[in-house]
Design a protein around this motif. Structure first.
Motif, PDB file in Angstrom:
ATOM      1  N   ARG A   1       0.795   4.107  -2.869  1.00 48.98           N
ATOM      2  CA  ARG A   1       0.547   5.527  -2.613  1.00 48.98           C
ATOM      3  C   ARG A   1       1.665   6.398  -3.202  1.00 48.98           C
ATOM      4  O   ARG A   1       1.403   7.445  -3.816  1.00 48.98           O
ATOM      5  CB  ARG A   1       0.424   5.765  -1.096  1.00 48.98           C
ATOM      6  CG  ARG A   1      -0.888   5.288  -0.513  1.00 48.98           C
ATOM      7  CD  ARG A   1      -1.099   5.881   0.872  1.00 48.98           C
ATOM      8  NE  ARG A   1      -0.066   5.489   1.800  1.00 48.98           N
ATOM      9  CZ  ARG A   1      -0.125   4.373   2.575  1.00 48.98           C
ATOM     10  NH1 ARG A   1      -1.164   3.564   2.502  1.00 48.98           N
ATOM     11  NH2 ARG A   1       0.862   4.076   3.394  1.00 48.98           N
ATOM     12  N   ASP A   2       2.900   5.942  -2.999  1.00 50.66           N
ATOM     13  CA  ASP A   2       4.014   6.714  -3.597  1.00 50.66           C
ATOM     14  C   ASP A   2       3.925   6.736  -5.137  1.00 50.66           C
ATOM     15  O   ASP A   2       4.183   7.764  -5.779  1.00 50.66           O
ATOM     16  CB  ASP A   2       5.345   6.087  -3.153  1.00 50.66           C
ATOM     17  CG  ASP A   2       6.543   6.844  -3.697  1.00 50.66           C
ATOM     18  OD1 ASP A   2       6.874   7.932  -3.171  1.00 50.66           O
ATOM     19  OD2 ASP A   2       7.147   6.369  -4.720  1.00 50.66           O
TER      20      ASP A   2
ATOM     21  N   THR B   1       1.192   6.496  -6.851  1.00 53.55           N
ATOM     22  CA  THR B   1       0.085   7.377  -7.231  1.00 53.55           C
ATOM     23  C   THR B   1       0.541   8.832  -7.221  1.00 53.55           C
ATOM     24  O   THR B   1       0.197   9.630  -8.119  1.00 53.55           O
ATOM     25  CB  THR B   1      -1.086   7.165  -6.279  1.00 53.55           C
ATOM     26  OG1 THR B   1      -1.517   5.785  -6.321  1.00 53.55           O
ATOM     27  CG2 THR B   1      -2.269   8.068  -6.649  1.00 53.55           C
ATOM     28  N   GLN B   2       1.330   9.195  -6.225  1.00 51.25           N
ATOM     29  CA  GLN B   2       1.851  10.570  -6.167  1.00 51.25           C
ATOM     30  C   GLN B   2       2.767  10.874  -7.374  1.00 51.25           C
ATOM     31  O   GLN B   2       2.699  11.951  -7.971  1.00 51.25           O
ATOM     32  CB  GLN B   2       2.617  10.780  -4.855  1.00 51.25           C
ATOM     33  CG  GLN B   2       1.734  10.725  -3.623  1.00 51.25           C
ATOM     34  CD  GLN B   2       2.534  10.836  -2.334  1.00 51.25           C
ATOM     35  OE1 GLN B   2       3.781  10.913  -2.357  1.00 51.25           O
ATOM     36  NE2 GLN B   2       1.854  10.817  -1.190  1.00 51.25           N
TER      37      GLN B   2
ATOM     38  N   GLN C   1       0.824  -1.208   0.000  1.00 54.22           N
ATOM     39  CA  GLN C   1       0.000   0.000   0.000  1.00 54.22           C
ATOM     40  C   GLN C   1       0.863   1.265   0.000  1.00 54.22           C
ATOM     41  O   GLN C   1       0.553   2.260  -0.686  1.00 54.22           O
ATOM     42  CB  GLN C   1      -0.935  -0.022   1.209  1.00 54.22           C
ATOM     43  CG  GLN C   1      -2.002  -1.105   1.119  1.00 54.22           C
ATOM     44  CD  GLN C   1      -2.881  -1.150   2.366  1.00 54.22           C
ATOM     45  OE1 GLN C   1      -2.697  -0.350   3.309  1.00 54.22           O
ATOM     46  NE2 GLN C   1      -3.811  -2.099   2.412  1.00 54.22           N
TER      47      GLN C   1
END
Length: 652
Positions: free
Chosen positions: A172-173, A175-176, A168
């Motif tokens: 998230r990284d 996605t950034q 996860q």
């Protein structure tokens, strides 16, 4: 003024910049390289970001496989309890291999964990949990009995939760970074638009606006607005082009403004040259007319005075002693002036300066009298301006002519050249008249000499013979000797008849005239006259070998030689026949042969006994520069052969 000041300010401002920055090519290259570097940097950053996204995606897959492999190892552990073959060691090896790839990454796939400390810490917890709890629990459960092998299954959910949390965090990284990639692409698009606008603006400022300004200047100049000037706002190529345009516009403006004046000057110069040529033509035509020297010089002086609007003029010639000038003609002066100026020394007046110095002069006599001790009677005539030129021909000086004005006048170079040329033409004409007079005098002397020679050869000898017979007649009459008187009278009659024939022959010879190509006809006329006078048969042979017409002077000399030869035949040969042969080719030959008494060459050509007629023929042959051959033998006739070679033959 404003444009000039603005140009100086631009020059001072631009002098503080780098040496090459004012060049348009330098600025275009610099901007292009900057834009290229910026675009390449943006593209490289997006490529790097996408590369990292790809590596993070692979890391998500491998991190997610940790959960799958942990559950698979639980299944393999259950299979081992039931006595079935187990692939647990292979799964453990694959699990550790996945951990190794995640720890060290693989740039070729690519695969690597995001370079974030939290993600690295979570991965370290997962790897540490594997080494410290999961792996020992698996090994221990494999050694225990099935009833006791429950430790791995007890701690598996916690490990799977840690691995899931790692996945996860990576997601998230990622996605950034995906959002950052999109922002970079949007920024790249915005930068491309802004760069395009900036480049268009710079191109407009650096190229389009100067070109339009130059185009506008050219249109205004095409409309004959030569006062147009372009603003010089830069030091680049267009600035240099604008300065060049301004220089060209200034030169065109000056040329256009001065064009009418230059056309007027050229027109006046052309008119002056045409007038000079007309004057030269008129003067040359006049000088070639048949005139005596005084009327010719007076006409020359009058024409020159009219050409240059002179108030007076005088023409002087050098005397034989060449130290005095004699006044030949004058115009515009009183008789008293002409009486006092009829003869003067060459160095007595300024009128002799061109004769002494060889150069024309233009003087103000009032100042010249003040500076010189020489007297100038021209001032008493009210003439203060003086132009003096020499009269010369073939490098010699023959005199001078002067033009006088009430007020001094400036002598232009064109006027000086024209007057010097006119003086040379006059000198040639005077020299021609003198040579013609000398030639006429020489011709008269030569003709007198020929007449004297003819009289001496014919009439003088006949008169001497008659004088001797008269003396004998007087002696016979004094002695009363009738027989001698009767013998002498017939001899006197024959002598008078021969003298009469000689006189008629001389008159016929002196009246002989020739035209171009009339030599054959003249020979035939002479031959017929000789036959009538002497009764001797004449045979004439004429061979036309393509010879060019002979000069009249040479034709006349040939005819005189023929007449002299026939006269000698009539007087001395006692011939019955004469043969005349002419060959008219490149070389001209004339041969006269008779069958008379002949003569003894040794006696005829010896000393003072040479006959005058033969001497005259030789003189005429020498004048022709021809060869003359005289041949005779007693009792066998005589011959005369004249040969005029092609080198000395003159065409008519």
């Amino acid at each position: 003024m404003l444009t000039s000041a603005k140009s100086r300010l631009i020059h001072l401002a631009s002098s503080e910049l780098p040496v090459q920055w004012h060049r348009l090519s330098t600025r275009i290259i610099a901007v292009s390289l900057t834009a290229l570097a910026l675009v390449l940097g943006m593209i490289f950053s997006t490529l790097l970001l996408s590369w990292r996204l790809e590596g993070a995606g692979a890391a998500i897959n491998d991190a997610g496989s940790l959960r799958m492999r942990a559950n698979r190892m639980a299944i393999e552990l259950m299979d081992a309890r039931g006595g079935r073959p187990s692939g647990l060691p292979e799964q453990m090896a694959l699990f550790e291999d996945t951990l190794t790839r995640l720890r060290y990454g693989n740039a070729a796939r690519p695969l690597f964990l995001p370079n974030e400390s939290s993600i690295r810490a979570q991965f370290d917890r997962v790897a540490q949990d594997w080494q410290q709890r999961i792996k020992p629990a698996l090994v221990a459960d494999m050694r225990r009995s099935p009833a006791e092998a429950a430790r791995y299954l007890a701690i598996l959910p916690d490990f799977v939760g840690e691995a899931d949390q790692l996945v996860q965090m990576i997601e998230r990284d990622n996605t950034q970074k995906t959002a950052l990639l999109r922002l970079s692409q949007i920024a790249l698009a915005v930068l491309a638009c802004l760069g395009t606008v900036a480049m268009v603006h710079l191109l407009y400022l650096w190229i389009i606006r100067p070109v339009r300004s130059l185009q506008d200047g050219l249109l205004r100049m095409a409309g004959h607005d030569f006062a147009v000037r372009l603003p010089v706002e830069t030091r680049d190529e267009f600035g240099e082009l604008a300065m060049g345009f301004n220089r060209m516009a200034g030169e065109l403006q000056e040329l256009y403004w001065n064009l009418e004046r230059r056309v007027e000057d050229k027109t006046a110069e052309l008119a002056s040259r045409n007038s000079a040529l007309a004057s030269l033509y008129d003067m040359t035509t006049f000088l070639n007319l048949p005139n005596d020297i005084e009327p010719m010089c007076r006409g020359f002086l009058q024409r020159v005075m009219a050409q240059f609007h002179a108030d007076g003029g005088a023409l002087r010639v050098l005397g034989p002693e060449e130290d005095k000038l004699h006044l030949l003609v004058s115009e515009g002066f009183s008789p008293a002036w002409s009486a006092t100026e009829h003869c003067m020394a060459v160095d007595a007046c300024f009128c002799g300066d061109p004769v002494r110095l060889g150069a024309p002069s233009a003087l103000d006599l009032r100042s010249a009298v003040h500076e010189s001790s020489r007297a100038h009677p021209c001032l008493r005539e009210g003439l203060a301006g003086l132009w003096v030129f020499r009269i010369g021909a073939q490098g010699g000086v023959m005199g001078s002519f002067s033009l006088h004005f009430h007020a001094p006048r400036r002598l232009s170079p064109a006027e000086s050249d024209l007057l010097e040329t006119l003086g040379q033409h006059l000198g040639v004409a005077i020299n021609h008249l003198r040579l013609s007079a000398s030639a006429r005098q020489l011709a008269v002397v030569e003709e007198r000499n020929l007449v004297a020679q003819g009289l001496h050869d014919s009439i003088a000898q006949a008169l001497n013979y008659l004088n001797l017979q008269i003396q004998m007649l007087a002696d016979a009459a004094g002695a009363g000797n009738l027989s001698d008187i009767e013998a002498i009278v017939p001899r006197l009659r024959r002598g008078v008849e021969e003298s009469y024939q000689d006189v008629r022959e001389l008159l016929a010879n002196f009246r002989t005239k020739l035209g171009h190509g009339d030599l054959r006809l003249a020979i035939e006329n002479t031959m017929e006259r000789f036959q009538r006078q002497s009764g001797v048969n004449v045979v004439f042979r004429f061979a036309d070998c393509g010879g060019a017409p002979m000069a009249l002077e040479q034709q006349l000399q040939v005819l005189f030689i023929l007449q002299e030869a026939l006269s000698n035949v009539r007087k001395h040969a006692m011939a019955r026949q004469v043969v005349i042969e002419v060959s008219d080719g490149a070389d001209f030959t004339l041969e006269i042969t008779d069958d008379g008494l002949g003569y003894d060459s040794a006696k005829v050509f010896a000393g003072d006994h040479q006959r005058v007629g033969l001497g005259i023929m030789r003189e005429r042959a020498a004048r022709l520069r021809a060869d003359l051959e005289l041949d005779g033998r007693p009792g066998n006739g005589a011959s005369v052969r004249l040969t005029l070679s092609r080198d000395h033959r003159q065409p008519a």
